[in-house]
Design a protein around this motif. Structure first.
Motif, PDB file in Angstrom:
ATOM      1  N   LEU A  98       0.912  -1.184   0.002  1.00 38.79           N
ATOM      2  CA  LEU A  98      -0.172   0.032   0.044  1.00 38.79           C
ATOM      3  C   LEU A  98       0.878   1.229   0.016  1.00 38.79           C
ATOM      4  O   LEU A  98       1.897   1.040   0.549  1.00 38.79           O
ATOM      5  CB  LEU A  98      -0.845  -0.057   1.132  1.00 38.79           C
ATOM      6  N   HIS A  99       0.450   2.180  -0.575  1.00 40.17           N
ATOM      7  CA  HIS A  99       1.196   3.554  -0.692  1.00 40.17           C
ATOM      8  C   HIS A  99       0.623   4.402   0.579  1.00 40.17           C
ATOM      9  O   HIS A  99      -0.399   4.672   0.669  1.00 40.17           O
ATOM     10  CB  HIS A  99       0.892   4.131  -2.047  1.00 40.17           C
ATOM     11  N   TRP A 100       1.776   4.796   1.267  1.00 42.87           N
ATOM     12  CA  TRP A 100       1.566   5.616   2.422  1.00 42.87           C
ATOM     13  C   TRP A 100       1.649   7.137   2.034  1.00 42.87           C
ATOM     14  O   TRP A 100       2.615   7.466   1.071  1.00 42.87           O
ATOM     15  CB  TRP A 100       2.631   5.505   3.311  1.00 42.87           C
ATOM     16  N   TYR A 101       0.721   8.206   2.268  1.00 39.61           N
ATOM     17  CA  TYR A 101       0.947   9.548   1.882  1.00 39.61           C
ATOM     18  C   TYR A 101       0.409  10.213   3.499  1.00 39.61           C
ATOM     19  O   TYR A 101      -0.259   9.748   4.041  1.00 39.61           O
ATOM     20  CB  TYR A 101       0.053   9.959   0.780  1.00 39.61           C
ATOM     21  N   PRO A 102       0.794  11.363   3.646  1.00 38.25           N
ATOM     22  CA  PRO A 102       0.272  11.945   4.815  1.00 38.25           C
ATOM     23  C   PRO A 102      -1.254  12.290   4.677  1.00 38.25           C
ATOM     24  O   PRO A 102      -1.367  13.215   3.816  1.00 38.25           O
ATOM     25  CB  PRO A 102       1.228  13.248   4.768  1.00 38.25           C
ATOM     26  N   TYR A 103      -2.018  11.770   5.538  1.00 34.16           N
ATOM     27  CA  TYR A 103      -1.717  10.823   6.542  1.00 34.16           C
ATOM     28  C   TYR A 103      -2.653   9.558   6.245  1.00 34.16           C
ATOM     29  O   TYR A 103      -3.566   9.475   6.994  1.00 34.16           O
ATOM     30  CB  TYR A 103      -1.597  11.221   7.849  1.00 34.16           C
ATOM     31  N   GLY A 104      -2.497   8.597   5.385  1.00 33.75           N
ATOM     32  CA  GLY A 104      -3.227   7.672   5.065  1.00 33.75           C
ATOM     33  C   GLY A 104      -2.594   6.744   3.909  1.00 33.75           C
ATOM     34  O   GLY A 104      -1.536   6.634   3.793  1.00 33.75           O
ATOM     35  N   TYR A 105      -3.440   5.657   3.615  1.00 32.35           N
ATOM     36  CA  TYR A 105      -2.897   4.522   2.802  1.00 32.35           C
ATOM     37  C   TYR A 105      -3.675   4.542   1.411  1.00 32.35           C
ATOM     38  O   TYR A 105      -4.882   4.659   1.430  1.00 32.35           O
ATOM     39  CB  TYR A 105      -2.958   3.365   3.195  1.00 32.35           C
ATOM     40  N   ALA A 106      -2.951   4.387   0.339  1.00 34.79           N
ATOM     41  CA  ALA A 106      -3.814   4.259  -0.938  1.00 34.79           C
ATOM     42  C   ALA A 106      -3.213   2.942  -1.930  1.00 34.79           C
ATOM     43  O   ALA A 106      -2.377   2.581  -1.306  1.00 34.79           O
ATOM     44  CB  ALA A 106      -3.796   5.412  -1.747  1.00 34.79           C
ATOM     45  N   ARG A 107      -3.849   2.319  -2.887  1.00 36.22           N
ATOM     46  CA  ARG A 107      -3.369   1.487  -3.726  1.00 36.22           C
ATOM     47  C   ARG A 107      -2.658   2.002  -4.779  1.00 36.22           C
ATOM     48  O   ARG A 107      -2.217   1.330  -5.649  1.00 36.22           O
ATOM     49  CB  ARG A 107      -4.762   0.512  -3.807  1.00 36.22           C
ATOM     50  N   THR A 108      -2.704   3.426  -5.111  1.00 37.00           N
ATOM     51  CA  THR A 108      -1.896   3.784  -6.038  1.00 37.00           C
ATOM     52  C   THR A 108      -0.847   4.920  -5.432  1.00 37.00           C
ATOM     53  O   THR A 108      -1.336   5.471  -4.333  1.00 37.00           O
ATOM     54  CB  THR A 108      -2.882   4.427  -7.284  1.00 37.00           C
ATOM     55  N   ALA A 109      -0.082   5.504  -6.186  1.00 39.91           N
ATOM     56  CA  ALA A 109       0.873   6.460  -5.773  1.00 39.91           C
ATOM     57  C   ALA A 109       0.177   7.900  -5.919  1.00 39.91           C
ATOM     58  O   ALA A 109       0.280   8.808  -6.952  1.00 39.91           O
ATOM     59  CB  ALA A 109       2.231   6.535  -6.528  1.00 39.91           C
ATOM     60  N   VAL A 110      -0.885   8.153  -4.921  1.00 38.04           N
ATOM     61  CA  VAL A 110      -1.884   9.326  -5.253  1.00 38.04           C
ATOM     62  C   VAL A 110      -0.922  10.679  -5.093  1.00 38.04           C
ATOM     63  O   VAL A 110      -1.587  11.577  -5.601  1.00 38.04           O
ATOM     64  CB  VAL A 110      -2.805   9.074  -4.127  1.00 38.04           C
ATOM     65  N   ASP A 111       0.086  10.702  -4.469  1.00 37.62           N
ATOM     66  CA  ASP A 111       0.835  11.979  -4.260  1.00 37.62           C
ATOM     67  C   ASP A 111       2.122  11.874  -5.264  1.00 37.62           C
ATOM     68  O   ASP A 111       3.086  12.697  -5.031  1.00 37.62           O
ATOM     69  CB  ASP A 111       1.068  12.253  -2.927  1.00 37.62           C
ATOM     70  N   ALA A 112       2.145  10.888  -6.372  1.00 43.68           N
ATOM     71  CA  ALA A 112       3.335  10.884  -7.330  1.00 43.68           C
ATOM     72  C   ALA A 112       2.940  10.869  -8.595  1.00 43.68           C
ATOM     73  O   ALA A 112       1.911  11.552  -9.130  1.00 43.68           O
ATOM     74  CB  ALA A 112       4.239   9.797  -6.775  1.00 43.68           C
ATOM     75  N   ASP A 113       3.021   9.727  -9.433  1.00 49.45           N
ATOM     76  CA  ASP A 113       2.635   9.299 -10.744  1.00 49.45           C
ATOM     77  C   ASP A 113       1.365   8.831 -10.826  1.00 49.45           C
ATOM     78  O   ASP A 113       0.767   8.665 -11.845  1.00 49.45           O
ATOM     79  CB  ASP A 113       3.733   8.857 -11.583  1.00 49.45           C
ATOM     80  N   GLY A 114       0.513   8.445  -9.893  1.00 44.36           N
ATOM     81  CA  GLY A 114      -0.490   7.920  -9.782  1.00 44.36           C
ATOM     82  C   GLY A 114      -0.628   6.458 -10.053  1.00 44.36           C
ATOM     83  O   GLY A 114      -1.682   5.801 -10.136  1.00 44.36           O
ATOM     84  N   ALA A 115       0.537   5.769 -10.138  1.00 45.84           N
ATOM     85  CA  ALA A 115       0.656   4.344 -10.854  1.00 45.84           C
ATOM     86  C   ALA A 115       0.119   3.337  -9.389  1.00 45.84           C
ATOM     87  O   ALA A 115       0.400   3.906  -8.494  1.00 45.84           O
ATOM     88  CB  ALA A 115       2.065   4.011 -11.341  1.00 45.84           C
ATOM     89  N   PRO A 116      -0.181   2.132  -9.822  1.00 40.00           N
ATOM     90  CA  PRO A 116      -0.537   1.262  -8.720  1.00 40.00           C
ATOM     91  C   PRO A 116       0.794   0.759  -8.235  1.00 40.00           C
ATOM     92  O   PRO A 116       1.980   0.877  -8.648  1.00 40.00           O
ATOM     93  CB  PRO A 116      -1.132  -0.045  -9.614  1.00 40.00           C
ATOM     94  N   VAL A 117       0.738   0.724  -6.771  1.00 42.47           N
ATOM     95  CA  VAL A 117       1.679   0.543  -5.787  1.00 42.47           C
ATOM     96  C   VAL A 117       2.246  -1.065  -6.244  1.00 42.47           C
ATOM     97  O   VAL A 117       1.456  -1.802  -6.544  1.00 42.47           O
ATOM     98  CB  VAL A 117       1.420   0.690  -4.511  1.00 42.47           C
ATOM     99  N   LYS A 118       3.729  -1.132  -5.863  1.00 43.50           N
ATOM    100  CA  LYS A 118       4.245  -2.363  -6.177  1.00 43.50           C
ATOM    101  C   LYS A 118       3.710  -3.320  -5.244  1.00 43.50           C
ATOM    102  O   LYS A 118       3.589  -2.841  -3.947  1.00 43.50           O
ATOM    103  CB  LYS A 118       5.703  -2.155  -6.390  1.00 43.50           C
ATOM    104  N   PRO A 119       3.511  -4.731  -5.535  1.00 42.47           N
ATOM    105  CA  PRO A 119       3.208  -5.662  -4.512  1.00 42.47           C
ATOM    106  C   PRO A 119       4.299  -5.734  -3.426  1.00 42.47           C
ATOM    107  O   PRO A 119       5.510  -5.459  -3.746  1.00 42.47           O
ATOM    108  CB  PRO A 119       3.027  -6.681  -5.252  1.00 42.47           C
ATOM    109  N   MET A 120       3.865  -6.227  -2.198  1.00 38.58           N
ATOM    110  CA  MET A 120       4.909  -6.705  -0.946  1.00 38.58           C
ATOM    111  C   MET A 120       5.158  -7.981  -1.496  1.00 38.58           C
ATOM    112  O   MET A 120       4.172  -9.117  -1.522  1.00 38.58           O
ATOM    113  CB  MET A 120       3.821  -6.682   0.015  1.00 38.58           C
ATOM    114  N   PRO A 121       6.403  -8.482  -1.706  1.00 43.17           N
ATOM    115  CA  PRO A 121       6.885  -9.704  -1.861  1.00 43.17           C
ATOM    116  C   PRO A 121       6.737 -10.592  -0.837  1.00 43.17           C
ATOM    117  O   PRO A 121       6.787  -9.978   0.626  1.00 43.17           O
ATOM    118  CB  PRO A 121       8.352  -9.541  -2.274  1.00 43.17           C
ATOM    119  N   GLY A 122       6.318 -11.896  -1.090  1.00 46.09           N
ATOM    120  CA  GLY A 122       6.229 -12.989   0.114  1.00 46.09           C
ATOM    121  C   GLY A 122       7.319 -13.208   0.985  1.00 46.09           C
ATOM    122  O   GLY A 122       7.304 -12.993   2.128  1.00 46.09           O
TER     123      GLY A 122
END
Length: 237
Positions: free
Chosen positions: A66-90
């Motif tokens: 998940l993408h952290w931004y002040p002060y919450g989380y999103a599934r995309t880079a909402v305060d950057a390029d808006g791309a989907p966040v990279k997955p968390m590797p197992g």
């Protein structure tokens, strides 16, 4: 540091907060650094974080899961390029579980052979997997002000892994950004875990010590890999 007169020992800084020196050996440090370099590339790559008040954080950041931004989380880079966040590797989620076990003295596998820590009181285990990683890059002038990791709904311990230059890590109390606090020097390969009564303690990085990274690692500056359990389900964005 090789050849130290007195090896650094695992230390409980305050109940629930544990420093484990040299937890990642040189090979695992290089593997983690290589992965961080891949994650830092666009899309949803390394960015400068801007605060709602118009300021900027001096440490740059990339997120997994998940993408952290002040002060919450999103599934995309909402305060950057808006791309989907990279997955968390197992494998990184598993490293988080191993880190908690190493810090709190439960039976576990080590990433590399090293001395087993003595058992200590620790928070109750959490069944959920580590699903968020925040990777912060500090150059010699970067700092991190005192803050709490409070956007998660899970109370699982936070896992912090250090690569590169040594930093002064200030670990405080749960009531305010001021004293009492303790300053701990975190070197490349060190592990710091805080959970239970220390989970919402204020903490920050007042200083990075340039030129202190292991030469063989090939990193100028400091990387901090912070692993969290969000407990958030489907986020916005």
């Amino acid at each position: 540091m090789d050849g130290e007169l007195f090896p650094r020992e695992r230390t409980e800084i305050t109940p629930g907060a544990v420093h484990v020196p040299d937890w990642l050996g040189p090979e695992r440090q290089r593997e983690l650094l290589d992965a961080c370099r891949d994650w830092a590339r666009p899309p949803a790559g390394l960015r400068t974080v801007r605060t709602p008040g118009g300021g900027t954080m001096t440490a740059r950041q990339v997120c997994l899961g998940l993408h952290w931004y002040p002060y919450g989380y999103a599934r995309t880079a909402v305060d950057a390029d808006g791309a989907p966040v990279k997955p968390m590797p197992g494998w990184l989620a598993e490293l988080g579980r191993e880190a908690v076990a190493a810090a709190y003295g439960a039976p576990h596998r080590h990433p590399e052979p090293h001395r087993h820590p003595e058992p200590c009181p620790h928070p109750e285990p959490y069944p959920d997997a580590y699903d968020i990683a925040l990777i912060n890059f500090y150059d010699g002038d970067s700092r991190m002000g005192m803050h709490r990791d409070a956007e998660e709904k899970s109370g699982a311990p936070v896992v912090s892994l250090s690569l590169g230059d040594t930093c002064v890590f200030r670990f405080g109390n749960t009531a305010s950004r001021g004293r009492p606090y303790q300053d701990v020097r975190l070197r490349s390969g060190d592990l710091f875990v805080f959970g239970g009564p220390a989970r919402l303690a204020y903490h920050g990085v007042p200083k990075v010590l340039p030129g202190t990274a292991p030469p063989a690692l090939g990193l100028t500056g400091r990387l901090n890999v912070t692993l969290r359990v969000g407990g958030l389900g489907t986020g916005p964005g």
